[in-house]
Structure formats: C-alpha cells, structure tokens
Design a protein around this motif. Structure first.
Motif, PDB file in Angstrom:
ATOM      1  N   THR A  97       0.846  -1.190   0.000  1.00 50.19           N
ATOM      2  CA  THR A  97       0.000   0.000   0.000  1.00 50.19           C
ATOM      3  C   THR A  97       0.879   1.238   0.000  1.00 50.19           C
ATOM      4  N   LYS A  98       0.745   2.044  -1.033  1.00 50.29           N
ATOM      5  CA  LYS A  98       1.549   3.254  -1.170  1.00 50.29           C
ATOM      6  C   LYS A  98       0.663   4.474  -0.910  1.00 50.29           C
ATOM      7  N   THR A  99       1.244   5.468  -0.287  1.00 49.43           N
ATOM      8  CA  THR A  99       0.535   6.715   0.009  1.00 49.43           C
ATOM      9  C   THR A  99       1.334   7.893  -0.529  1.00 49.43           C
ATOM     10  N   PHE A 100       0.672   8.734  -1.290  1.00 51.26           N
ATOM     11  CA  PHE A 100       1.215  10.037  -1.694  1.00 51.26           C
ATOM     12  C   PHE A 100       0.444  11.096  -0.928  1.00 51.26           C
ATOM     13  N   ARG A 101       1.166  12.078  -0.393  1.00 49.90           N
ATOM     14  CA  ARG A 101       0.483  13.195   0.289  1.00 49.90           C
ATOM     15  C   ARG A 101       1.197  14.491  -0.069  1.00 49.90           C
ATOM     16  N   PHE A 102       0.409  15.532  -0.277  1.00 53.82           N
ATOM     17  CA  PHE A 102       0.950  16.864  -0.541  1.00 53.82           C
ATOM     18  C   PHE A 102       0.427  17.804   0.527  1.00 53.82           C
ATOM     19  N   VAL A 103       1.336  18.567   1.143  1.00 51.46           N
ATOM     20  CA  VAL A 103       0.956  19.525   2.183  1.00 51.46           C
ATOM     21  C   VAL A 103       1.524  20.887   1.817  1.00 51.46           C
ATOM     22  N   ASP A 104       0.648  21.869   1.794  1.00 48.93           N
ATOM     23  CA  ASP A 104       1.061  23.240   1.506  1.00 48.93           C
ATOM     24  C   ASP A 104       0.240  24.152   2.398  1.00 48.93           C
ATOM     25  N   GLY A 105       0.826  24.525   3.546  1.00 51.88           N
ATOM     26  CA  GLY A 105       0.073  25.307   4.518  1.00 51.88           C
ATOM     27  C   GLY A 105      -1.102  24.500   5.051  1.00 51.88           C
ATOM     28  N   ALA A 106      -2.310  25.068   4.936  1.00 47.66           N
ATOM     29  CA  ALA A 106      -3.504  24.369   5.415  1.00 47.66           C
ATOM     30  C   ALA A 106      -4.014  23.339   4.412  1.00 47.66           C
ATOM     31  N   LYS A 107      -3.489  23.359   3.198  1.00 47.79           N
ATOM     32  CA  LYS A 107      -3.943  22.427   2.163  1.00 47.79           C
ATOM     33  C   LYS A 107      -3.261  21.079   2.320  1.00 47.79           C
ATOM     34  N   LYS A 108      -4.042  20.009   2.303  1.00 45.44           N
ATOM     35  CA  LYS A 108      -3.477  18.665   2.373  1.00 45.44           C
ATOM     36  C   LYS A 108      -4.302  17.723   1.508  1.00 45.44           C
ATOM     37  N   THR A 109      -3.663  17.060   0.565  1.00 44.72           N
ATOM     38  CA  THR A 109      -4.341  16.083  -0.290  1.00 44.72           C
ATOM     39  C   THR A 109      -3.560  14.778  -0.237  1.00 44.72           C
ATOM     40  N   GLU A 110      -4.289  13.672  -0.339  1.00 44.84           N
ATOM     41  CA  GLU A 110      -3.658  12.363  -0.161  1.00 44.84           C
ATOM     42  C   GLU A 110      -4.355  11.312  -1.009  1.00 44.84           C
ATOM     43  N   VAL A 111      -3.584  10.349  -1.484  1.00 48.39           N
ATOM     44  CA  VAL A 111      -4.159   9.237  -2.224  1.00 48.39           C
ATOM     45  C   VAL A 111      -3.385   7.972  -1.883  1.00 48.39           C
ATOM     46  N   LYS A 112      -4.077   6.846  -1.815  1.00 45.51           N
ATOM     47  CA  LYS A 112      -3.463   5.544  -1.551  1.00 45.51           C
ATOM     48  C   LYS A 112      -3.711   4.630  -2.744  1.00 45.51           C
ATOM     49  N   PHE A 113      -2.751   3.745  -3.020  1.00 47.99           N
ATOM     50  CA  PHE A 113      -2.926   2.811  -4.129  1.00 47.99           C
ATOM     51  C   PHE A 113      -1.946   1.650  -3.989  1.00 47.99           C
ATOM     52  N   ASN A 114      -2.254   0.575  -4.677  1.00 45.71           N
ATOM     53  CA  ASN A 114      -1.359  -0.572  -4.778  1.00 45.71           C
ATOM     54  C   ASN A 114      -0.562  -0.494  -6.073  1.00 45.71           C
TER      55      ASN A 114
END
Length: 206
Positions: free
Chosen positions: A88-105
C-alpha cells in the motif's frame, strides 16, 4: 530564531510517501521531502530519530513536477487491473492548510509510477547508507560487501543524494583497519560520486 525557522519550514510545500508491505524488509518506509530538498526517512511510523538527507535541486524539482502532473493527488490513482499486491503506497501533498492524499497498490499513470520509483530510490539509498555505516562501525569484514552493493545500485542508477556517502567513504578509504581492497574501492567510488558529467575517470579499483 529557531521558532521562526520552524515556522518558515512549516510553510514550505512538502511531499510525503509511505509504503506498507508486511513480509517485506523493511515492512514500512516513510519519506518526507520539502521543496528545498530537505527530507527525512523512517522505517517505523513513530520513529522519532529519522535519517535526514538533502536531495539535489534538480531531483527535487522533478519530483514536485510529477506531483503537479498528478494534480497534487486530488484524484484516485489505483488501476482497475487485477495485479498482485505490491504494498500500500501513500502520496500526500501539504502546503500550509492544504493537504491532499491518495493511496494505491498499483497505478498505470506514468507520472505516478515515476514518482513512486523516485521515492523507492530514496528508500534504497538510505538503506544502503545505513548498511555501510553499520558495517563500518561493527563489521569491518562486511565493509567490502556493503560497498559492492552500493556500487551495484549506483551503476543501476538507483542512488539519490550521493553526497551523503562521501564523508563515510573517505573515512573508510583512509582507515588502515579496513582491508586494502575495501579502502581502494571506497576511494574509487567516492571519486565517482564527486565527478560531474562526463563520468569520472577514476582509477579502477584493484
């Protein structure tokens, strides 16, 4: 000033990657990387003593460009294809209050594959660094094997942040308590790491 630096660092956009795969070694890795190239590597979620590294500006720019192509992870990346479980891989981007994330195989998106591979290369690099460092401290006879593994990974273009290895390789090369062949190999590899393109014309290891 420390508080100001910490506040400033918190404002720097950063990427996060983790991979969880029970049965593999290590079973978990996590990497933080900010837009200045400052990063850390962990093998446990609650590890409070991560390995720190400094990625080059070009490599950092490539990784953030790939994240931008992926919309900073604002959509699903999982492929509908039936494939074996690869962690299980996770990508996350954080920029100040902004946070986006996705998980995938597994993803068929070329940008997702390239970004995951870049993080995997960072992971491999830090594992090889740790292997060489431990061997240099506690297993002098194992140093040669650790250097050969590092050489092989470098030849396959799997190493990121070669500068972090230079103090350790130099120390091995100058320390007569290591085997002569290991010292020569360490010196040769350090020469290669220091060289800019075209490839270094270092003396071949004997």
């Amino acid at each position: 000033m420390s508080l100001a630096a910490a506040a400033q660092a918190a404002d720097v956009p950063r990427l996060f990657f983790s991979k969880s795969f029970l049965g593999s070694s290590p079973a978990y890795v996590a990497i933080n990387l900010d837009k200045t190239g400052v990063g850390d590597y962990r093998e446990e979620e609650n590890d409070d003593r991560p390995v720190h590294f400094q990625l080059s500006a070009p490599d950092t720019a490539v990784m953030f460009d790939l994240a931008a192509k992926l919309g900073y992870f604002d959509h699903a990346l999982e492929s509908p294809l039936k494939v074996a479980f690869m962690g299980t891989k996770t990508f996350r981007f954080v920029d100040g209050a902004k946070k986006t994330e996705v998980k995938f195989n597994f993803s068929e998106d070329p940008a997702a594959q390239a970004l995951a591979d870049a993080f995997e290369r960072i992971s491999e690099s830090e594992q090889l660094f740790n292997n060489l460092e431990v061997s240099a401290k506690y297993d002098h006879l194992g140093v040669m094997k650790a250097i050969l593994l590092l050489e092989s990974a470098y030849d396959r273009k799997r190493i990121m942040d070669t500068a972090q290895y230079l103090p350790l390789l130099d120390r091995i090369a100058k320390n007569e308590s290591y085997m002569h062949q290991a010292r020569m190999r360490a010196a040769s590899l350090a020469d290669q790491f220091r060289c800019a393109a075209p490839p270094c014309a270092a003396t071949p290891p004997q």
